[in-house]
Design a protein around this motif. Structure first.
Motif, PDB file in Angstrom:
ATOM      1  N   GLN A 261       1.069  -0.643  -0.135  1.00 56.45           N
ATOM      2  CA  GLN A 261      -0.236  -0.157   0.258  1.00 56.45           C
ATOM      3  C   GLN A 261       0.945   0.845   0.010  1.00 56.45           C
ATOM      4  N   THR A 262       2.084   1.580   0.329  1.00 55.18           N
ATOM      5  CA  THR A 262       2.916   2.742   0.701  1.00 55.18           C
ATOM      6  C   THR A 262       4.540   2.281  -0.121  1.00 55.18           C
TER       7      THR A 262
ATOM      8  N   LYS B 221      -7.418  16.738  -1.115  1.00 56.78           N
ATOM      9  CA  LYS B 221      -7.666  15.253  -1.691  1.00 56.78           C
ATOM     10  C   LYS B 221      -9.538  16.025  -2.226  1.00 56.78           C
TER      11      LYS B 221
ATOM     12  N   ARG C  76      -4.558   1.509  -4.001  1.00 59.57           N
ATOM     13  CA  ARG C  76      -5.732   0.541  -2.582  1.00 59.57           C
ATOM     14  C   ARG C  76      -4.560  -1.111  -3.259  1.00 59.57           C
TER      15      ARG C  76
ATOM     16  N   LYS D 206      -3.411  16.386   2.952  1.00 63.62           N
ATOM     17  CA  LYS D 206      -4.645  16.795   4.298  1.00 63.62           C
ATOM     18  C   LYS D 206      -6.029  16.337   3.467  1.00 63.62           C
ATOM     19  N   GLU D 207      -7.074  15.600   4.133  1.00 65.11           N
ATOM     20  CA  GLU D 207      -8.077  15.473   3.207  1.00 65.11           C
ATOM     21  C   GLU D 207      -8.670  16.421   2.197  1.00 65.11           C
TER      22      GLU D 207
ATOM     23  N   ASN E 172      -3.699  10.105  -2.635  1.00 67.78           N
ATOM     24  CA  ASN E 172      -4.700  10.613  -2.451  1.00 67.78           C
ATOM     25  C   ASN E 172      -5.340   9.052  -1.875  1.00 67.78           C
ATOM     26  N   ALA E 173      -4.279   8.601  -1.112  1.00 63.88           N
ATOM     27  CA  ALA E 173      -4.357   7.409  -0.194  1.00 63.88           C
ATOM     28  C   ALA E 173      -4.059   7.843   0.745  1.00 63.88           C
ATOM     29  N   GLU E 174      -4.293   7.140   1.674  1.00 64.08           N
ATOM     30  CA  GLU E 174      -4.398   7.732   3.327  1.00 64.08           C
ATOM     31  C   GLU E 174      -3.281   8.018   3.991  1.00 64.08           C
ATOM     32  N   VAL E 175      -1.875   7.264   3.568  1.00 63.03           N
ATOM     33  CA  VAL E 175      -0.629   7.377   4.267  1.00 63.03           C
ATOM     34  C   VAL E 175       0.114   7.904   3.236  1.00 63.03           C
TER      35      VAL E 175
ATOM     36  N   THR F 183       1.671  12.078   4.009  1.00 58.04           N
ATOM     37  CA  THR F 183       0.085  11.861   3.852  1.00 58.04           C
ATOM     38  C   THR F 183       0.166  13.343   3.593  1.00 58.04           C
TER      39      THR F 183
ATOM     40  N   ARG G 139      -6.126   6.362  -7.187  1.00 59.01           N
ATOM     41  CA  ARG G 139      -6.055   6.198  -6.280  1.00 59.01           C
ATOM     42  C   ARG G 139      -5.366   4.867  -5.988  1.00 59.01           C
TER      43      ARG G 139
END
Length: 379
Positions: A214-215, A324, A348, A320-321, A246-249, A318, A346
């Motif tokens: 994922q990272t 995005k 995944r 900021k939301e 666009n991913a979480e971390v 990472t 994104r």
């Protein structure tokens, strides 16, 4: 094995302060090829003088035991200081029974477990003729913390010098290896910023054996060396970077590593150096800045020189939301580049996924709700 010709001074001096006697043994030299055993030979001529001094000064509370060093010499490994190192000094303690103990100070990420650190440093010490004696946690001010056994950031490592041939340079190398091994644990390397720091500091090989995730994504060849039209490789570079943004971390892209498929995942197999190109990092940054909107915060692209060429590391922290989604400008439609097209991707798992119209519409609605009501509706 270094001799003692470069030794500068050996001073033994006794004095009394407030009724308490003290003994100063000062040893200065500038050759890291010295063996502690040979330094001990030089210092041993002071041991009998130290013992005599303390016997003739009974008011002093010092008593000779196997746990009391006769002398301690500090060595500063400033040339091997890593960004996370708080201290690089190594203390070598000499005891009256020809015992020599090296004391190291290591820094780790918060949350390090005592037993885990022991298992990390033990094999490193053994390779250099040292045997682990004790691991002790320390407070932020570098004092021993008897209350904390796990979760500390700073540690004292006590090791017995077992090999008579070990040199101060060997002790420096052991300290540096322990520093990297203790800081870059498997769990820590899963964090993109930590993996980037590992690779960009010249330790790319330590990523081998890991899986794309994922990272983490790797490329065997540079984007601009894949025999693709210029517009195509630029769009692919922008897509890969934007997918992590666009991913979480966030994530890390390393270019110059070959993979091998193991089951359903790609395993990092070996380094495949890129031809050295001092302008590549800047060109890639210009591509990302020109094709990804909004700009990616704290994006880092660095070239790492290795034998045979270079490896390129791209860190996407990472984001900021509220920034995005990150949109890639330009697209390929039926093999043709469409400059006015745009798309959103994104990360995944270990794949890059396209965000479709339904998900994009949901993002727009969420943004509107946040602007209008100060919160995102649960509906």
């Amino acid at each position: 094995m270094g001799g003692l010709a470069k030794s500068k001074t050996l001073v033994v001096d006794g004095y009394t302060i407030n009724g308490t006697s003290h003994l100063d043994i000062e040893l200065e030299f500038d050759d890291i090829g010295y063996c502690p055993a040979r330094i001990s030979t030089l210092a041993s001529q002071t041991i009998s003088r130290a013992q005599e001094f303390y016997r003739t000064h009974p008011q002093n509370d010092w008593t000779e035991t196997s746990d009391t060093p006769i002398d301690s010499v500090r060595f500063n490994d400033d040339g091997g200081k890593a960004p996370w190192d708080e201290a690089t000094g190594v203390y070598v303690d000499f005891y009256s029974e020809s015992k020599i103990v090296a004391l190291f100070i290591l820094s780790t990420l918060p949350g390090m477990m005592h037993r885990n650190l022991r298992s990390i440093v033990t094999p490193v010490l053994m390779r250099y003729g040292l045997r682990l004696v004790e691991v002790e946690s320390m407070s932020e001010d570098f004092t021993k913390d008897e209350e904390v056994r796990d979760g500390s950031r700073h540690w004292e490592i006590h090791a017995l010098v077992e090999s008579p041939a070990i040199t101060i340079a060997d002790i420096y190398r052991a300290r540096r290896e322990m520093s990297y091994a203790a800081f870059f644990t498997d769990e820590a390397i899963a964090v993109p910023e930590v993996a980037f720091q590992l690779a960009s500091s010249g330790n790319v090989a330590d990523l081998l054996g890991r899986d794309e995730s994922q990272t983490l994504e790797v490329k065997r060849s540079a984007y601009d060396l894949q025999n693709k039209p210029e517009a195509q490789w630029k769009i692919e570079l922008a897509q890969d970077v934007a997918s992590f943004a666009n991913a979480e971390v966030g994530g890390l892209i390393v270019i110059g590593i070959e993979t091998k498929q193991v089951g359903d995942v790609e395993n990092l197999k070996k380094i495949h150096p890129l031809p050295s190109d001092p302008g590549r990092a800047k060109r890639y940054r210009d591509v990302v800045n020109g094709r990804v909107h909004p700009p990616i915060d704290r994006l880092r692209i660095e070239s790492v020189e290795i034998s045979g060429g270079e490896v390129l590391c791209i860190l996407i922290p990472t984001q900021k939301e509220e920034d995005k989604p990150f949109i890639v400008e330009g697209g390929l439609i039926k093999g043709k580049t469409k400059g006015r097209a745009f798309h959103i991707v994104r990360r995944r798992g270990s794949d890059t996924m396209w965000i479709g119209g339904r998900e994009l519409h949901a993002m727009i609605l969420a943004g509107r709700a946040l602007l209008r009501y100060g919160r995102i509706s649960d509906q």
